[in-house]
Enzyme design. Structure first.
Site, PDB file in Angstrom:
ATOM      1  N   ASN A 159      41.947  50.038  12.103  1.00 51.62           N
ATOM      2  CA  ASN A 159      43.033  49.921  13.079  1.00 51.62           C
ATOM      3  C   ASN A 159      43.563  51.328  13.327  1.00 51.62           C
ATOM      4  O   ASN A 159      44.237  51.884  12.467  1.00 51.62           O
ATOM      5  CB  ASN A 159      44.127  49.001  12.494  1.00 51.62           C
ATOM      6  CG  ASN A 159      45.388  48.971  13.345  1.00 51.62           C
ATOM      7  OD1 ASN A 159      45.405  49.439  14.478  1.00 51.62           O
ATOM      8  ND2 ASN A 159      46.465  48.414  12.782  1.00 51.62           N
ATOM      9  N   LYS A 176      45.742  52.286  15.444  1.00 53.18           N
ATOM     10  CA  LYS A 176      47.142  52.301  15.895  1.00 53.18           C
ATOM     11  C   LYS A 176      47.278  53.261  17.081  1.00 53.18           C
ATOM     12  O   LYS A 176      46.346  53.374  17.867  1.00 53.18           O
ATOM     13  CB  LYS A 176      48.070  52.651  14.724  1.00 53.18           C
ATOM     14  CG  LYS A 176      47.797  51.756  13.502  1.00 53.18           C
ATOM     15  CD  LYS A 176      48.833  51.838  12.436  1.00 53.18           C
ATOM     16  CE  LYS A 176      48.460  50.888  11.304  1.00 53.18           C
ATOM     17  NZ  LYS A 176      49.435  50.884  10.223  1.00 53.18           N
ATOM     18  N   HIS A 232      50.318  41.896  14.136  1.00 54.94           N
ATOM     19  CA  HIS A 232      50.450  42.964  13.139  1.00 54.94           C
ATOM     20  C   HIS A 232      51.934  43.153  12.831  1.00 54.94           C
ATOM     21  O   HIS A 232      52.785  43.012  13.714  1.00 54.94           O
ATOM     22  CB  HIS A 232      49.833  44.257  13.691  1.00 54.94           C
ATOM     23  CG  HIS A 232      49.740  45.348  12.663  1.00 54.94           C
ATOM     24  ND1 HIS A 232      50.831  46.099  12.292  1.00 54.94           N
ATOM     25  CD2 HIS A 232      48.705  45.775  11.901  1.00 54.94           C
ATOM     26  CE1 HIS A 232      50.455  46.942  11.337  1.00 54.94           C
ATOM     27  NE2 HIS A 232      49.172  46.774  11.089  1.00 54.94           N
ATOM     28  N   GLU A 282      53.712  45.663  12.537  1.00 58.23           N
ATOM     29  CA  GLU A 282      54.403  46.634  13.402  1.00 58.23           C
ATOM     30  C   GLU A 282      54.790  45.984  14.725  1.00 58.23           C
ATOM     31  O   GLU A 282      55.836  46.298  15.301  1.00 58.23           O
ATOM     32  CB  GLU A 282      53.513  47.878  13.607  1.00 58.23           C
ATOM     33  CG  GLU A 282      53.484  48.735  12.344  1.00 58.23           C
ATOM     34  CD  GLU A 282      52.212  49.538  12.133  1.00 58.23           C
ATOM     35  OE1 GLU A 282      51.436  49.717  13.087  1.00 58.23           O
ATOM     36  OE2 GLU A 282      51.999  50.002  10.987  1.00 58.23           O
ATOM     37  N   GLU A 312      48.444  41.410   4.978  1.00 62.31           N
ATOM     38  CA  GLU A 312      48.903  42.782   4.894  1.00 62.31           C
ATOM     39  C   GLU A 312      50.365  42.815   4.429  1.00 62.31           C
ATOM     40  O   GLU A 312      51.284  42.663   5.257  1.00 62.31           O
ATOM     41  CB  GLU A 312      48.813  43.458   6.262  1.00 62.31           C
ATOM     42  CG  GLU A 312      47.424  43.563   6.816  1.00 62.31           C
ATOM     43  CD  GLU A 312      47.323  44.699   7.833  1.00 62.31           C
ATOM     44  OE1 GLU A 312      46.570  45.631   7.585  1.00 62.31           O
ATOM     45  OE2 GLU A 312      48.039  44.645   8.839  1.00 62.31           O
ATOM     46  N   GLY A 332      50.800  51.834   5.145  1.00 63.30           N
ATOM     47  CA  GLY A 332      51.120  53.235   5.413  1.00 63.30           C
ATOM     48  C   GLY A 332      51.987  53.884   4.350  1.00 63.30           C
ATOM     49  O   GLY A 332      52.556  54.946   4.570  1.00 63.30           O
ATOM     50  N   SER A 367      47.191  50.382   2.850  1.00 62.37           N
ATOM     51  CA  SER A 367      46.798  51.561   2.055  1.00 62.37           C
ATOM     52  C   SER A 367      45.413  51.436   1.416  1.00 62.37           C
ATOM     53  O   SER A 367      45.185  51.951   0.325  1.00 62.37           O
ATOM     54  CB  SER A 367      47.860  51.885   0.999  1.00 62.37           C
ATOM     55  OG  SER A 367      49.091  52.196   1.635  1.00 62.37           O
TER      56      SER A 367
HETATM   57  P1  PGA Z   1      47.293  51.500   6.331  1.00 60.68           P
HETATM   58  O1  PGA Z   1      47.512  50.459   7.539  1.00 60.68           O
HETATM   59  O2  PGA Z   1      45.864  51.336   5.881  1.00 60.68           O
HETATM   60  O3  PGA Z   1      47.550  52.854   6.942  1.00 60.68           O
HETATM   61  O4  PGA Z   1      48.259  51.141   5.267  1.00 60.68           O
HETATM   62  C1  PGA Z   1      46.942  49.185   7.524  1.00 60.68           C
HETATM   63  C2  PGA Z   1      47.340  48.417   8.758  1.00 60.68           C
HETATM   64  O5  PGA Z   1      48.473  48.558   9.226  1.00 60.68           O
HETATM   65  O6  PGA Z   1      46.540  47.644   9.306  1.00 60.68           O
END
Ligand code: PGA
Length: 249
Positions: A7, A9, A93, A95, A165, A171, A211
């Site tokens: 992803n 983003k 997601h 976010e 997640e 992140g 992560s």
């Molecule tokens: P990350 O993000 O691997 O940077 O923690 C995962 C995601 O948001 O899908």
């Protein structure tokens, strides 16, 4: 077969995506033990699809709108991206839920739209740290699952990918331990079994996200109920994403 999805983003310019593919594609092994997916930003979709042609990677998107078309300034339709060749879409997601206030019913409509359009939905669910610490993890996962998938038939569930997640792991560099993730995956699978039956729940791919990197992916993939990974930050560098998709070597 495991599924490893990147992803991106809101990262990468056109030139940076090209640079990524210039390193990534020639180094892709000829046979892979997993499905490899990448979700770039919308404007990169066309060029990523061109580059991925006849290669063992699938390109998709990070979001769609629930309507087929219409007066929705700034939004992108599922049929547009499907027509271009996108294979899948992330939906819900954290976010999108937190920063863009997406509700369970909106997410449910997007799932329906994706299925209707022939885009494989990757439904993302996960609890915040506060929800976990107050003992509400299962309640939250159950609510997010059932809100998003309400009204889906067994056949529809069979086309979905689920991504667990935990918001506190996205992140932050704080990954869930393989055992913690496994426990949540098992819980989600059992909820799907209760509502849609064993057969469909046992084959539902459940990805872990939060992560994931080249150092921790193998232990996660060894868990019985972890069928793949949704990778944010560590999918941005071709070297790191190449090691993640070859976690077994
Ligand atoms: P990350 O993000 O691997 O940077 O923690 C995962 C995601 O948001 O899908």
């Amino acid at each position: 077969m495991k599924i490893i999805a990147g992803n991106w983003k809101m990262h990468k310019t056109f030139a940076e995506a090209k640079e990524f593919m210039n390193v990534f594609l020639p180094n892709l092994p000829s046979s892979l033990e997993c499905r490899v997916l990448i979700a770039p930003s919308f404007p990169l979709l066309g060029s990523m699809l061109d580059r991925a042609q006849n290669r063992p990677i699938e390109i998709g998107v990070q979001n769609i709108h629930d309507h087929e078309q219409g007066a929705f300034t700034g939004e992108v339709s599922a049929s547009l991206v499907k027509g271009m060749g996108a294979k899948f879409t992330l939906i819900g997601h954290s976010e999108r839920r937190q920063l863009f206030h997406e509700t369970g019913s909106f997410i449910q409509k997007k799932i329906k739209r994706a299925l209707m359009t022939g885009l494989q939905p990757i439904l993302c669910i996960g609890e915040t740290l506060q929800e976990r610490e107050s003992g509400n993890m299962q309640k939250v996962l159950k609510m997010q699952l059932f809100e998003a998938l309400d009204g889906c038939s067994q056949d529809e569930i069979a086309q979905i990918i689920l991504a667990y997640e935990p918001v506190w792991a996205i992140g932050t560099g704080k990954q869930a331990t393989p055992e913690t993730a496994e426990e949540a995956h098992l819980f989600c699978r059992s909820q799907i079994a209760i509502k849609w039956g064993e057969a469909v729940s046992s084959t539902l791919p459940i990805l872990y996200g939060g992560s994931v990197n080249a150092a921790n992916v193998k232990a996660l993939m060894q868990q019985k109920n972890i069928d793949g990974a949704l990778v944010g930050g560590a999918s941005l560098s071709p070297e790191s994403f190449l090691s993640i998709i070859q976690y077994n070597y």
